[in-house]
Motif scaffolding. Structure first.
Motif, PDB file in Angstrom:
ATOM      1  N   PHE A 155       0.831  -1.202   0.000  1.00 40.38           N
ATOM      2  CA  PHE A 155       0.000   0.000   0.000  1.00 40.38           C
ATOM      3  C   PHE A 155       0.867   1.254   0.000  1.00 40.38           C
ATOM      4  O   PHE A 155       0.649   2.187  -0.781  1.00 40.38           O
ATOM      5  CB  PHE A 155      -0.927   0.006   1.217  1.00 40.38           C
ATOM      6  N   ASP A 156       1.855   1.279   0.871  1.00 43.43           N
ATOM      7  CA  ASP A 156       2.713   2.461   0.979  1.00 43.43           C
ATOM      8  C   ASP A 156       3.494   2.709  -0.313  1.00 43.43           C
ATOM      9  O   ASP A 156       3.639   3.859  -0.753  1.00 43.43           O
ATOM     10  CB  ASP A 156       3.672   2.307   2.155  1.00 43.43           C
ATOM     11  N   SER A 157       3.995   1.646  -0.928  1.00 43.82           N
ATOM     12  CA  SER A 157       4.736   1.790  -2.174  1.00 43.82           C
ATOM     13  C   SER A 157       3.827   2.328  -3.285  1.00 43.82           C
ATOM     14  O   SER A 157       4.228   3.217  -4.052  1.00 43.82           O
ATOM     15  CB  SER A 157       5.333   0.439  -2.577  1.00 43.82           C
ATOM     16  N   HIS A 158       2.635   1.780  -3.368  1.00 44.11           N
ATOM     17  CA  HIS A 158       1.684   2.237  -4.386  1.00 44.11           C
ATOM     18  C   HIS A 158       1.356   3.711  -4.192  1.00 44.11           C
ATOM     19  O   HIS A 158       1.365   4.493  -5.156  1.00 44.11           O
ATOM     20  CB  HIS A 158       0.415   1.390  -4.309  1.00 44.11           C
ATOM     21  N   MET A 159       1.063   4.103  -2.959  1.00 42.05           N
ATOM     22  CA  MET A 159       0.691   5.492  -2.720  1.00 42.05           C
ATOM     23  C   MET A 159       1.870   6.431  -2.979  1.00 42.05           C
ATOM     24  O   MET A 159       1.677   7.567  -3.431  1.00 42.05           O
ATOM     25  CB  MET A 159       0.173   5.665  -1.292  1.00 42.05           C
ATOM     26  N   ALA A 160       3.084   5.978  -2.719  1.00 38.82           N
ATOM     27  CA  ALA A 160       4.256   6.813  -3.003  1.00 38.82           C
ATOM     28  C   ALA A 160       4.406   7.027  -4.500  1.00 38.82           C
ATOM     29  O   ALA A 160       4.710   8.152  -4.954  1.00 38.82           O
ATOM     30  CB  ALA A 160       5.508   6.168  -2.419  1.00 38.82           C
ATOM     31  N   GLU A 161       4.208   5.977  -5.298  1.00 35.12           N
ATOM     32  CA  GLU A 161       4.278   6.128  -6.747  1.00 35.12           C
ATOM     33  C   GLU A 161       3.196   7.070  -7.253  1.00 35.12           C
ATOM     34  O   GLU A 161       3.462   7.959  -8.086  1.00 35.12           O
ATOM     35  CB  GLU A 161       4.138   4.765  -7.424  1.00 35.12           C
ATOM     36  N   VAL A 162       1.971   6.872  -6.756  1.00 38.06           N
ATOM     37  CA  VAL A 162       0.862   7.723  -7.195  1.00 38.06           C
ATOM     38  C   VAL A 162       1.116   9.175  -6.799  1.00 38.06           C
ATOM     39  O   VAL A 162       0.911  10.101  -7.599  1.00 38.06           O
ATOM     40  CB  VAL A 162      -0.464   7.208  -6.601  1.00 38.06           C
ATOM     41  N   ALA A 163       1.584   9.393  -5.569  1.00 38.06           N
ATOM     42  CA  ALA A 163       1.820  10.764  -5.102  1.00 38.06           C
ATOM     43  C   ALA A 163       2.911  11.455  -5.908  1.00 38.06           C
ATOM     44  O   ALA A 163       2.841  12.669  -6.177  1.00 38.06           O
ATOM     45  CB  ALA A 163       2.188  10.744  -3.619  1.00 38.06           C
ATOM     46  N   ALA A 164       3.933  10.704  -6.324  1.00 37.23           N
ATOM     47  CA  ALA A 164       5.015  11.302  -7.110  1.00 37.23           C
ATOM     48  C   ALA A 164       4.495  11.871  -8.419  1.00 37.23           C
ATOM     49  O   ALA A 164       5.019  12.875  -8.929  1.00 37.23           O
ATOM     50  CB  ALA A 164       6.093  10.257  -7.382  1.00 37.23           C
ATOM     51  N   LEU A 165       3.454  11.266  -8.966  1.00 38.53           N
ATOM     52  CA  LEU A 165       2.859  11.754 -10.207  1.00 38.53           C
ATOM     53  C   LEU A 165       1.748  12.758  -9.948  1.00 38.53           C
ATOM     54  O   LEU A 165       1.623  13.763 -10.649  1.00 38.53           O
ATOM     55  CB  LEU A 165       2.296  10.568 -10.995  1.00 38.53           C
ATOM     56  N   ALA A 166       0.925  12.485  -8.944  1.00 41.79           N
ATOM     57  CA  ALA A 166      -0.259  13.311  -8.704  1.00 41.79           C
ATOM     58  C   ALA A 166       0.094  14.687  -8.152  1.00 41.79           C
ATOM     59  O   ALA A 166      -0.545  15.689  -8.508  1.00 41.79           O
ATOM     60  CB  ALA A 166      -1.204  12.587  -7.747  1.00 41.79           C
ATOM     61  N   GLY A 167       1.104  14.753  -7.280  1.00 36.39           N
ATOM     62  CA  GLY A 167       1.447  16.024  -6.651  1.00 36.39           C
ATOM     63  C   GLY A 167       1.710  17.139  -7.646  1.00 36.39           C
ATOM     64  O   GLY A 167       1.082  18.208  -7.575  1.00 36.39           O
ATOM     65  N   PRO A 168       2.619  16.929  -8.620  1.00 40.49           N
ATOM     66  CA  PRO A 168       2.876  17.979  -9.611  1.00 40.49           C
ATOM     67  C   PRO A 168       1.664  18.309 -10.480  1.00 40.49           C
ATOM     68  O   PRO A 168       1.606  19.406 -11.062  1.00 40.49           O
ATOM     69  CB  PRO A 168       4.003  17.375 -10.455  1.00 40.49           C
ATOM     70  N   VAL A 188      -3.140  17.085  -7.884  1.00 41.53           N
ATOM     71  CA  VAL A 188      -4.126  16.033  -7.626  1.00 41.53           C
ATOM     72  C   VAL A 188      -3.822  15.378  -6.294  1.00 41.53           C
ATOM     73  O   VAL A 188      -2.659  15.149  -5.948  1.00 41.53           O
ATOM     74  CB  VAL A 188      -4.100  14.979  -8.749  1.00 41.53           C
ATOM     75  N   LYS A 189      -4.852  15.092  -5.537  1.00 42.08           N
ATOM     76  CA  LYS A 189      -4.743  14.276  -4.334  1.00 42.08           C
ATOM     77  C   LYS A 189      -5.812  13.193  -4.366  1.00 42.08           C
ATOM     78  O   LYS A 189      -6.719  13.217  -5.196  1.00 42.08           O
ATOM     79  CB  LYS A 189      -4.892  15.133  -3.066  1.00 42.08           C
ATOM     80  N   PHE A 190      -5.675  12.250  -3.418  1.00 42.61           N
ATOM     81  CA  PHE A 190      -6.640  11.147  -3.318  1.00 42.61           C
ATOM     82  C   PHE A 190      -7.255  11.114  -1.931  1.00 42.61           C
ATOM     83  O   PHE A 190      -6.581  11.354  -0.926  1.00 42.61           O
ATOM     84  CB  PHE A 190      -5.962   9.814  -3.630  1.00 42.61           C
ATOM     85  N   MET A 191      -8.541  10.780  -1.903  1.00 44.79           N
ATOM     86  CA  MET A 191      -9.284  10.668  -0.653  1.00 44.79           C
ATOM     87  C   MET A 191      -9.506   9.209  -0.278  1.00 44.79           C
ATOM     88  O   MET A 191      -9.880   8.399  -1.125  1.00 44.79           O
ATOM     89  CB  MET A 191     -10.675  11.304  -0.783  1.00 44.79           C
ATOM     90  N   GLY A 192      -9.345   8.905   1.012  1.00 42.23           N
ATOM     91  CA  GLY A 192      -9.730   7.615   1.549  1.00 42.23           C
ATOM     92  C   GLY A 192     -11.020   7.766   2.335  1.00 42.23           C
ATOM     93  O   GLY A 192     -11.009   8.154   3.511  1.00 42.23           O
ATOM     94  N   ILE A 193     -12.138   7.469   1.714  1.00 38.99           N
ATOM     95  CA  ILE A 193     -13.452   7.658   2.317  1.00 38.99           C
ATOM     96  C   ILE A 193     -14.433   6.759   1.564  1.00 38.99           C
ATOM     97  O   ILE A 193     -14.210   6.415   0.400  1.00 38.99           O
ATOM     98  CB  ILE A 193     -13.880   9.145   2.238  1.00 38.99           C
ATOM     99  N   GLY A 194     -15.512   6.354   2.221  1.00 37.55           N
ATOM    100  CA  GLY A 194     -16.408   5.370   1.642  1.00 37.55           C
ATOM    101  C   GLY A 194     -17.346   5.866   0.571  1.00 37.55           C
ATOM    102  O   GLY A 194     -17.796   5.078  -0.270  1.00 37.55           O
ATOM    103  N   ALA A 195     -17.675   7.164   0.589  1.00 35.51           N
ATOM    104  CA  ALA A 195     -18.574   7.719  -0.428  1.00 35.51           C
ATOM    105  C   ALA A 195     -18.184   9.165  -0.683  1.00 35.51           C
ATOM    106  O   ALA A 195     -17.722   9.871   0.218  1.00 35.51           O
ATOM    107  CB  ALA A 195     -20.031   7.644   0.027  1.00 35.51           C
ATOM    108  N   ALA A 196     -18.362   9.607  -1.927  1.00 31.97           N
ATOM    109  CA  ALA A 196     -18.006  10.981  -2.299  1.00 31.97           C
ATOM    110  C   ALA A 196     -18.862  11.955  -1.499  1.00 31.97           C
ATOM    111  O   ALA A 196     -20.086  11.904  -1.579  1.00 31.97           O
ATOM    112  CB  ALA A 196     -18.223  11.185  -3.792  1.00 31.97           C
ATOM    113  N   PRO A 197     -18.249  12.857  -0.741  1.00 32.34           N
ATOM    114  CA  PRO A 197     -19.038  13.707   0.152  1.00 32.34           C
ATOM    115  C   PRO A 197     -19.933  14.715  -0.556  1.00 32.34           C
ATOM    116  O   PRO A 197     -21.063  14.955  -0.118  1.00 32.34           O
ATOM    117  CB  PRO A 197     -17.965  14.425   0.986  1.00 32.34           C
ATOM    118  N   GLU A 198     -19.443  15.324  -1.646  1.00 27.06           N
ATOM    119  CA  GLU A 198     -20.176  16.432  -2.266  1.00 27.06           C
ATOM    120  C   GLU A 198     -20.602  16.170  -3.703  1.00 27.06           C
ATOM    121  O   GLU A 198     -21.612  16.708  -4.153  1.00 27.06           O
ATOM    122  CB  GLU A 198     -19.303  17.696  -2.254  1.00 27.06           C
ATOM    123  N   TRP A 199     -19.858  15.382  -4.454  1.00 25.70           N
ATOM    124  CA  TRP A 199     -20.093  15.261  -5.884  1.00 25.70           C
ATOM    125  C   TRP A 199     -21.462  14.653  -6.179  1.00 25.70           C
ATOM    126  O   TRP A 199     -21.845  13.659  -5.587  1.00 25.70           O
ATOM    127  CB  TRP A 199     -19.015  14.398  -6.527  1.00 25.70           C
TER     128      TRP A 199
END
Length: 448
Positions: free
Chosen positions: A115-128, A131-142
């Protein structure tokens, strides 16, 4: 949701269907742990959901993982829709939820590192990209009309059908996220016991991992709205499987249930053929209207098995499906909880003793109570707090017996039992407190 399956050649004998499940039986030494976790991508500047196309997009992330981190692309027509690498795959849910289906691993420590390795790879691309990612069961507003649609033929078919068979199907597809674990069994009897225990205790998982008290930009009256959505999806393919607790339960009984679930599609030559509402039993006789005269393959059967969505699902392993996605601690605690219960025989036997007296009405009542009230729920005289406390204690004992120190990963669940509050309670306290009812502040609070 699943990518097209590779289950095998033509079905020449009805017995092959149950045999395909029996092929999943493994000696304990070969048992593995496979985790799956979904997350919502969003644009930090606007809080809008991540689109498929564009400079900051799902496609850009998939291509970045391919080019920078050595993932192999999975294509549908000209679109990149997933990735594979070393036994793991990245796939897309209908609304762009980013899912890692992890490799089969030996320990929960390894699943946490994955999990940590995957999130590190995703963050390396998403940050620039902003983009960020949410850990939550349902989209709060969309709202539904704001959601992107991924270019997958399977989802186009399902979207239309969901609106005809239930009230919440498209909400599930586009605006929910889960974390689950896939675990092995050694025999038909072992599968039956593990399935019964996992079904009976899914309400405990729903309660402990509840993280979705917001939906459509407001409070929804539930602590796990994701779980509520599943209760309004399609009764023919969801639920607590009462038949699994009846005498004679086994591979064939599960096959018989799956055969009675209406089909969605058949996958041929890179395309999804509409078979909505048609019968796999007819397919076995060469009478499927979508493909008249054609007989199914084991790959078709494997695909069809991915279109049933009970609280615990059997394929060549058992999937635990009752939990909301959440923060990092909960994402790695979910496999720990179930491994402790399922992979130590003493813990499994004790867990069965804990739930074998529950009747179908109580099991369903606990499912409802968990979605509404989490650990404060009860049904049939059974309090979820007491049931959860007993289940976590058994899981902890099972983890200790494994001797790998994995029991430390249960800490978030033990904290919830000590306080009586789960992730949803924390979010509700923030909403009513320092957020002052401003739901826009949830994004940062649940970012991974």
């Amino acid at each position: 949701m699943s990518i097209p399956q590779s289950g095998g050649g033509p079905i020449e004998d009805f017995a092959q269907l149950a045999a395909a499940m029996e092929d999943g039986c493994k000696p304990k030494a070969d048992w593995r742990i496979g985790t799956e976790h979904e997350k919502f991508g969003y644009l930090t500047a606007t809080h809008a959901p991540l689109p498929y196309e564009g400079a900051a997009s799902v496609r850009a992330l998939l291509e970045g993982l391919r080019d920078r981190f050595g993932w192999t692309p999975v294509l549908e027509q000209e679109h990149i829709i997933g990735l594979t690498r070393n036994g793991a795959n990245v796939s897309l849910e209908p609304g762009g939820q980013f899912e890692l289906s992890g490799a089969p691993l030996m320990s929960v420590h390894e699943t946490a590192a994955e999990f940590d390795s995957h999130m590190a790879e995703v963050a390396a691309l998403a940050g620039p990209m902003g983009v960020k990612f949410m850990g939550i069961g349902a989209a709060p507003e969309w709202r539904h009309e704001a959601m992107p649609v991924m270019p997958k033929g399977r989802y186009r078919l399902m979207t239309d059908y969901m609106g005809r068979v239930g009230s919440h199907g498209t909400e599930m597809m586009y605006r929910t996220c889960t974390v689950q674990v896939n675990l092995d069994y050694s025999s038909e009897a072992d599968m039956v016991k593990k399935l019964r225990v996992s079904l009976a205790l899914q309400p405990v998982a729903t309660a402990l991992f509840a993280s979705s008290p917001f939906f459509d930009g407001r409070l929804n009256g539930h602590k796990s709205w994701r779980s509520r959505i599943w209760r309004g999806l399609d009764d023919s393919r969801t639920g607590m499987l009462p038949f699994a607790f009846e005498d004679g339960m086994g591979f064939q009984a599960y096959v018989d249930w799956v055969l009675d679930v209406p089909m969605y599609f058949v996958y041929r030559d890179g395309k999804y053929i509409n078979a909505l509402g048609q019968s796999f039993r007819d397919f076995l006789k060469g009478r499927l209207p979508a493909l008249p005269g054609e007989l199914p393959t084991l790959s078709d059967w494997a695909d069809h098995m991915t279109t049933v969505f009970p609280e615990a699902r059997v394929k060549k392993y058992i999937e635990m499906r009752g939990a909301d996605a959440g923060d990092r601690g909960h994402m790695v605690a979910l496999p720990a909880f179930w491994v402790g219960l399922m992979y130590d025989q003493s813990a499994l036997d004790a867990a069965w003793d804990l739930v074998k007296g529950l009747d179908a009405e109580t099991r369903e009542g606990l499912r409802v109570a968990a979605s509404v009230s989490a650990l404060q729920g009860e049904a049939g005289g059974v309090k979820l707090m007491a049931l959860a406390r007993a289940a976590v204690e058994l899981s902890h004992a099972g983890m200790v017996a494994r001797g790998l120190g994995e029991e430390a990963l249960l800490a978030p669940l033990q904290d919830s039992l000590a306080s009586g509050g789960v992730q949803a309670d924390r979010l509700l306290a923030l909403y009513h407190g320092q957020w002052g009812g401003d739901l826009g502040r949830v994004y940062q609070a649940v970012s991974l």
